[in-house]
Scaffold this motif. Structure first.
Motif, PDB file in Angstrom:
ATOM      1  N   UNK A 248       0.856  -1.190   0.000  1.00  0.00           N
ATOM      2  CA  UNK A 248       0.000   0.000   0.000  1.00  0.00           C
ATOM      3  C   UNK A 248       0.893   1.242   0.000  1.00  0.00           C
ATOM      4  N   UNK A 249       0.404   2.337  -0.574  1.00  0.00           N
ATOM      5  CA  UNK A 249       1.196   3.579  -0.531  1.00  0.00           C
ATOM      6  C   UNK A 249       1.099   4.293   0.817  1.00  0.00           C
ATOM      7  N   UNK A 250       0.152   3.837   1.675  1.00  0.00           N
ATOM      8  CA  UNK A 250      -0.019   4.467   2.995  1.00  0.00           C
ATOM      9  C   UNK A 250      -0.044   3.392   4.065  1.00  0.00           C
ATOM     10  N   UNK A 251       0.025   3.826   5.322  1.00  0.00           N
ATOM     11  CA  UNK A 251       0.021   2.909   6.439  1.00  0.00           C
ATOM     12  C   UNK A 251      -1.363   2.351   6.710  1.00  0.00           C
ATOM     13  N   UNK A 252      -2.388   2.986   6.156  1.00  0.00           N
ATOM     14  CA  UNK A 252      -3.768   2.577   6.425  1.00  0.00           C
ATOM     15  C   UNK A 252      -4.178   1.456   5.463  1.00  0.00           C
ATOM     16  N   UNK A 253      -4.498   0.314   6.025  1.00  0.00           N
ATOM     17  CA  UNK A 253      -5.044  -0.802   5.249  1.00  0.00           C
ATOM     18  C   UNK A 253      -6.223  -1.382   6.016  1.00  0.00           C
ATOM     19  N   UNK A 254      -7.090  -2.107   5.332  1.00  0.00           N
ATOM     20  CA  UNK A 254      -8.228  -2.740   5.992  1.00  0.00           C
ATOM     21  C   UNK A 254      -8.310  -4.187   5.493  1.00  0.00           C
ATOM     22  N   UNK A 255      -7.765  -5.080   6.280  1.00  0.00           N
ATOM     23  CA  UNK A 255      -7.711  -6.497   5.909  1.00  0.00           C
ATOM     24  C   UNK A 255      -8.960  -7.235   6.379  1.00  0.00           C
ATOM     25  N   UNK A 256     -10.071  -7.041   5.675  1.00  0.00           N
ATOM     26  CA  UNK A 256     -11.237  -7.886   5.957  1.00  0.00           C
ATOM     27  C   UNK A 256     -10.863  -9.329   5.673  1.00  0.00           C
TER      28      UNK A 256
END
Length: 301
Positions: A248-256
């Motif tokens: 990801x280009x940012x630290x924010x991810x959402x691993x559903x």
């Protein structure tokens, strides 16, 4: 009447005997002599019956030298005399014809067979040479001797790349599976055993790199916690068992399971790990669980 019958029977038997022989026989009958003999017997009305023992013995010697059909009835001497006359007046000419078998193989047939053999040899040689040339051409196409392509390995920064078009000299493709592939952590562990410096993780479409990111080989053995990626250069990487692997280009991810954050972002890549399906996304293109046109690719430097 009896004379006519005897003549007819004799002619028939002679004809049949000639027809059944192995050699072809031509029977020629002196009709003039037979006709003359018949006229004489007509004038006399009856055949003279000879009882002379000497004449009979002479007749028997003649018939022994020239065998004829024995048509005698009850020892009738008149019949024997008639047969003796018939043997004298009838000329038989036997002609034996030989049949030569035509050869079953002609020079023209041999010429045709020879031409077919030569043509088949030419075809086999041509096919072998063509396959060898194709193999050599394919081998030469992989060499990097052209002045337009540098022979030194290309260096890539640890960052995200879109539509990468540069030749990956010095990079070895070690993993290439369609997005429908059910990727496992064990697959990444095996690749980590090959790569020791840098890796390039990419999504390709029609063999063109649509999205890629470069990082250290250690990203293949990460054990990140849920939704907590690790940064290497300008890229945030994650590998969570039972969830997903990607960047990801940012630290924010959402691993559903896979990363569902920022669905319109073209710079996010996420592959499902240890699931019963493939997928999941390359940039904003998602739901690739059964797609075989998009491929998961990893290169080692």
């Amino acid at each position: 009447m009896m004379v006519r019958i005897f003549i007819f029977i004799t002619l028939v038997l002679v004809y049949v005997s000639c027809q059944q022989s192995e050699d072809t026989a031509t029977v020629t009958i002196d009709l003039n002599t037979s006709q003359s003999w018949y006229e004489e017997t007509t004038d006399q009305s009856l055949l003279e019956l000879s009882t002379n023992i000497d004449v009979t013995n002479s007749w028997q010697q003649q018939t022994t030298e020239q065998p004829s059909l024995d048509l005698s009835t009850d020892g009738d001497n008149s019949t024997e005399s008639w047969e003796n006359s018939t043997n004298v007046t009838t000329q038989q000419t036997t002609t034996i014809s030989t049949t030569t078998c035509s050869p079953s193989i002609t020079p023209d047939m041999l010429e045709i067979v020879k031409k077919e053999i030569i043509d088949s040899i030419y075809v086999a040689i041509s096919s072998e040479i063509t396959s060898k040339l194709e193999a050599m051409e394919e081998r030469l196409s992989t060499l990097t001797c052209s002045s337009n392509q540098p022979s030194t390995p290309i260096e890539l920064d640890w960052q995200i790349y879109e539509n990468l078009r540069i030749p990956l000299n010095g990079w070895l493709r070690v993993f290439d599976q369609p997005y429908s592939h059910k990727t496992r952590i064990d697959d990444l562990n095996q690749i980590a055993g090959i790569c020791h410096k840098h890796v390039l993780v990419a999504a390709t479409y029609n063999q063109s790199i649509s999205l890629a990111a470069v990082g250290p080989a250690s990203i293949l053995t990460l054990n990140t916690t849920w939704n907590v990626p690790q940064q290497f250069g300008q890229v945030y990487w994650y590998r969570t068992s039972g969830k997903s692997f990607g960047f990801s280009p940012t630290v924010t991810i959402r691993q559903t399971s896979a990363d569902n954050a920022d669905l319109d972002s073209p710079l996010r890549l996420s592959w499902l790990l240890d699931q019963n399906m493939g997928g999941y996304r390359s940039g904003s293109t998602r739901s690739l669980a059964e797609n075989s046109l998009w491929h998961k690719v990893i290169y080692c430097n």
